[in-house]
Every structure is written in structure tokens, then in C-alpha cells.
Design a protein around this motif. Structure first.
Motif, PDB file in Angstrom:
ATOM      1  N   LEU A 217     -12.829   2.924  -0.244  1.00 37.55           N
ATOM      2  CA  LEU A 217     -12.223   2.625   1.054  1.00 37.55           C
ATOM      3  C   LEU A 217     -10.889   3.354   1.225  1.00 37.55           C
ATOM      4  CD1 LEU A 217     -12.975  -1.199   1.228  1.00 37.55           C
ATOM      5  CD2 LEU A 217     -13.989   0.581   2.668  1.00 37.55           C
ATOM      6  N   HIS A 218     -10.095   3.397   0.164  1.00 43.30           N
ATOM      7  CA  HIS A 218      -8.821   4.114   0.226  1.00 43.30           C
ATOM      8  C   HIS A 218      -9.058   5.599   0.462  1.00 43.30           C
ATOM      9  CE1 HIS A 218      -4.704   5.309  -0.793  1.00 43.30           C
ATOM     10  NE2 HIS A 218      -5.257   6.271  -1.515  1.00 43.30           N
ATOM     11  N   GLU A 221     -10.074   6.142   4.067  1.00 37.18           N
ATOM     12  CA  GLU A 221      -8.937   5.931   4.966  1.00 37.18           C
ATOM     13  C   GLU A 221      -7.979   7.116   4.943  1.00 37.18           C
ATOM     14  OE1 GLU A 221      -6.393   3.842   7.634  1.00 37.18           O
ATOM     15  OE2 GLU A 221      -8.454   3.394   6.997  1.00 37.18           O
ATOM     16  N   SER A 244      -2.039   1.169  -0.408  1.00 36.31           N
ATOM     17  CA  SER A 244      -2.993   1.853   0.465  1.00 36.31           C
ATOM     18  C   SER A 244      -2.788   1.497   1.934  1.00 36.31           C
ATOM     19  CB  SER A 244      -4.423   1.483   0.048  1.00 36.31           C
ATOM     20  OG  SER A 244      -5.367   2.088   0.903  1.00 36.31           O
ATOM     21  N   SER A 245      -3.089   2.457   2.782  1.00 36.85           N
ATOM     22  CA  SER A 245      -3.066   2.185   4.224  1.00 36.85           C
ATOM     23  C   SER A 245      -4.338   1.475   4.666  1.00 36.85           C
ATOM     24  CB  SER A 245      -2.894   3.496   5.001  1.00 36.85           C
ATOM     25  OG  SER A 245      -3.917   4.416   4.669  1.00 36.85           O
ATOM     26  N   SER A 246      -5.293   1.360   3.741  1.00 36.33           N
ATOM     27  CA  SER A 246      -6.503   0.573   4.012  1.00 36.33           C
ATOM     28  C   SER A 246      -6.226  -0.881   3.647  1.00 36.33           C
ATOM     29  CB  SER A 246      -7.681   1.090   3.185  1.00 36.33           C
ATOM     30  OG  SER A 246      -8.754   0.158   3.212  1.00 36.33           O
ATOM     31  N   GLU A 247      -6.170  -1.747   4.646  1.00 36.67           N
ATOM     32  CA  GLU A 247      -5.897  -3.161   4.394  1.00 36.67           C
ATOM     33  C   GLU A 247      -6.985  -3.786   3.535  1.00 36.67           C
ATOM     34  OE1 GLU A 247      -3.212  -4.978   5.042  1.00 36.67           O
ATOM     35  OE2 GLU A 247      -2.312  -3.093   5.713  1.00 36.67           O
ATOM     36  N   ARG A 248      -8.209  -3.330   3.735  1.00 39.84           N
ATOM     37  CA  ARG A 248      -9.318  -3.867   2.944  1.00 39.84           C
ATOM     38  C   ARG A 248      -9.168  -3.494   1.470  1.00 39.84           C
ATOM     39  NH1 ARG A 248     -12.705  -7.784   1.898  1.00 39.84           N
ATOM     40  NH2 ARG A 248     -14.786  -7.116   1.258  1.00 39.84           N
TER      41      ARG A 248
END
Length: 318
Positions: A217-218, A221, A244-248
Motif C-alpha cells: 500500500l505504501h 501510494e 507513510s502517506s498511506s493511512e491504511r
């Protein structure tokens, strides 16, 4: 001081040659100190040794059984340098093969220069690692690499009844792999089985899968290829995901670090399923007893059943 930090506690100390000392100090081998041997399970279990300790152990076993086989001893030092962060945890899930990177790094200037300095060649080390040997074991025979893994994992997990250095006295090693008596072989099989029941347990499989998903995911993103992460260390991966800018991705790494008890794994699929886990194969190698791998004996029916029972499909729930 060098004796202290180039050592591990499971086996007797061995005398290093100059080339071995230099190889242990290369950036590729030193990096292994920062990779967990037990994968992401390092985050949730007491099994916290690194690939570096494992490498030292395999090298010691090579020295113990084959003190004059310097190709084997060198191969033992370099055999794992291609591992990704958290070792096997993300390798299969993200579609990598650490053997490919091992060959690449052995061919690097840093290692190639040391090998040539002492009259060795990268091609011969790579060829050795690509062939069956006492390091890997021939066919279905247990080799030195996995012997250390099973000793070390079960010792750290608290399941070993005997100190590995004491068991060594009952073992020998031929070109095909480990040789021993029936009683000791059955003990080693128990270690192999317990280790597999641990790292192939639903919760630890889920931990590896969640870490892999967070990295994926990172990467998506950020728009960066997964190959950018292969030379990082475990700590760098954790830091990367926590920022990470991916909250997930951030939520997943926080789950692993601080709330692993909230991970839910079942054997049934539902609409709430987030990720699927599948164990397709189990270990088939064992020590030689009277010329044959003991796992092929009818006396090992229960062990084979325990190993085969690990081949299951699981689902991680939100």
C-alpha cells in the motif's frame, strides 16, 4: 573484542580465517544484523535473533563438520545476503526471490574484491550455492542451513529440551547432509515440526501478510517500485511505514507493533475478509539414519500428519 561480537551462544567457537573475517565485515553481511530471521513474527514473539546470528551459526556448523572445506565456509557466510527486510515475511507475498539478490550481491565489487584477493571467484561461490551440498542438503536430507534455523528458532522460542551444542556431539555430516542415530533424528524431527507449527500458525502467517500488505500500500501510494525496498533494514521499513502517506499502511504497522492481539484469523471466508492466507507446502527434509531420511520411515507417520495438517487456507478479518 572481535571474538565477542563475532560470536553466538549455541555452538563452540571456531577459528576464523582472514578472508572470513573480512567477509563478515562487508556491508552486505553486516546488514543481516538488522534483519529478523523469524520474519515479522519478530514483532510479536520472543524469537528475535537476526539473520546475522543465523549466518554465524551456519558458518560455525560448516567449520565444525568440514574444517578444511573453505568454499563451503565462505558460502555459509554469504548464503543469506540477498534477504529482504524481515527475511521471508515479505518475499513470497511481494513476489521476490532472495537467491537472485544473493547472486547479485556476491558479484558486487565489495565482495568480489575480497574473494579475488584470496584467490577465490564469485562464479565458484555462486555455483556452489546453486548446487546441492551439505549446506542445503541433497534431495530430502537435512542440511546445515536449516539445521541451524531449527536449533535457533526452537531454542529462542523455549521449546528446545537440549542445548544445540550438546546435540552436535551426536551428529555427523556427509556430502548429502546430516547423519545421526534414530533417537537423535526423532528429536530433530520434533524441533522441525514444532518450528513449523509455530511459524505456520494462523496468527504468525497473518502478521507476515499484514506487513507485506502495508509495504504494498505504501509503494502504491508513493508511486515507487517495490524493488526500492529490498536493501532496507527492518527498522527502516518500520520507520517508513509509520511515516507513510498511506493511512491504511500506517494503521497496519501500528496494529502489528502495538495491538497484535486484535488480529483476527479464521478458516472460513466472509464478506468481512480483508486478506487470504494459504499454506501450500511443508518441509520434507530430515536427517539420514542408516542411509535413508528418517521422515520416510513408517515410524514418522504421526510427524508427517502433523506437518501435512499445516496446509490450510486462512482469512484475516477486519
Amino acid at each position: 573484542m572481535a571474538f565477542f561480537y563475532l560470536n553466538e551462544p549455541l555452538y563452540p567457537q571456531m577459528q576464523m580465517t582472514d578472508i572470513e573475517y573480512e567477509l563478515f565485515h562487508t556491508s552486505y553481511v553486516r546488514r543481516l544484523k538488522y534483519l529478523a530471521h523469524f520474519g515479522a513474527a519478530f514483532l510479536v514473539t520472543p524469537v528475535v535473533h537476526s539473520r546475522f546470528e543465523h549466518t554465524l551459526g551456519v558458518w560455525k556448523l560448516a567449520c565444525y563438520f568440514f574444517p578444511e572445506d573453505y568454499i563451503l565456509r565462505i558460502a555459509a557466510i554469504l548464503h543469506d545476503i540477498g534477504h529482504l527486510p524481515f527475511s521471508h515475511a515479505v518475499e513470497e507475498n511481494l513476489g521476490f526471490n532472495h537467491h537472485h539478490f544473493t547472486e547479485k550481491y556476491i558479484s558486487s565489487f565489495e565482495i568480489k574484491n575480497i574473494l579475488s584477493k584470496y584467490g577465490y571467484y564469485t562464479d565458484e561461490i555462486i555455483a556452489y550455492l546453486d548446487s546441492s551440498s551439505p549446506l542445503t542438503g541433497y534431495d530430502n536430507v537435512l542440511g546445515l542451513d536449516h539445521l541451524d534455523s531449527f536449533f535457533r528458532d526452537t531454542y529462542m522460542a523455549g521449546f528446545a529440551r537440549n542445548l544445540p551444542r550438546d546435540v552436535l556431539e551426536k551428529l555427523s555430516c556427509c556430502e548429502k547432509g546430516i547423519v545421526t542415530d534414530e533417537e537423535t533424528a526423532m528429536y530433530l524431527l520434533e524441533l522441525i515440526t514444532v518450528d513449523h507449527e509455530l511459524f505456520l500458525s494462523p496468527h504468525l502467517l497473518a502478521v507476515d501478510k499484514i506487513l507485506s500488505e502495508a509495504i504494498r500500500l505504501h509503494s502504491k501510494e508513493m508511486g515507487t517500485p517495490l524493488s526500492d525496498f529490498v536493501l532496507l533494514t527492518d527498522h527502516e521499513i518500520i520507520t517508513m511505514l509509520r511515516q507513510s502517506s498511506s493511512e491504511r499502511a500506517k494503521k497496519l504497522i501500528e496494529l502489528l507493533l502495538f495491538r497484535p492481539q486484535n488480529i483476527k484469523v479464521e478458516e472460513t471466508f466472509s464478506e468481512h475478509t480483508a486478506l487470504k492466507l494459504e499454506v501450500r507446502k511443508v518441509y520434507q527434509k530430515s536427517p539420514l539414519v542408516n542411509g535413508k531420511p528418517i521422515l520416510e520411515s513408517s515410524k514418522c507417520n504421526d510427524i508427517r500428519k502433523r506437518l501435512q495438517a499445516l496446509k490450510k487456507v486462512y482469512y484475516i478479518y477486519e
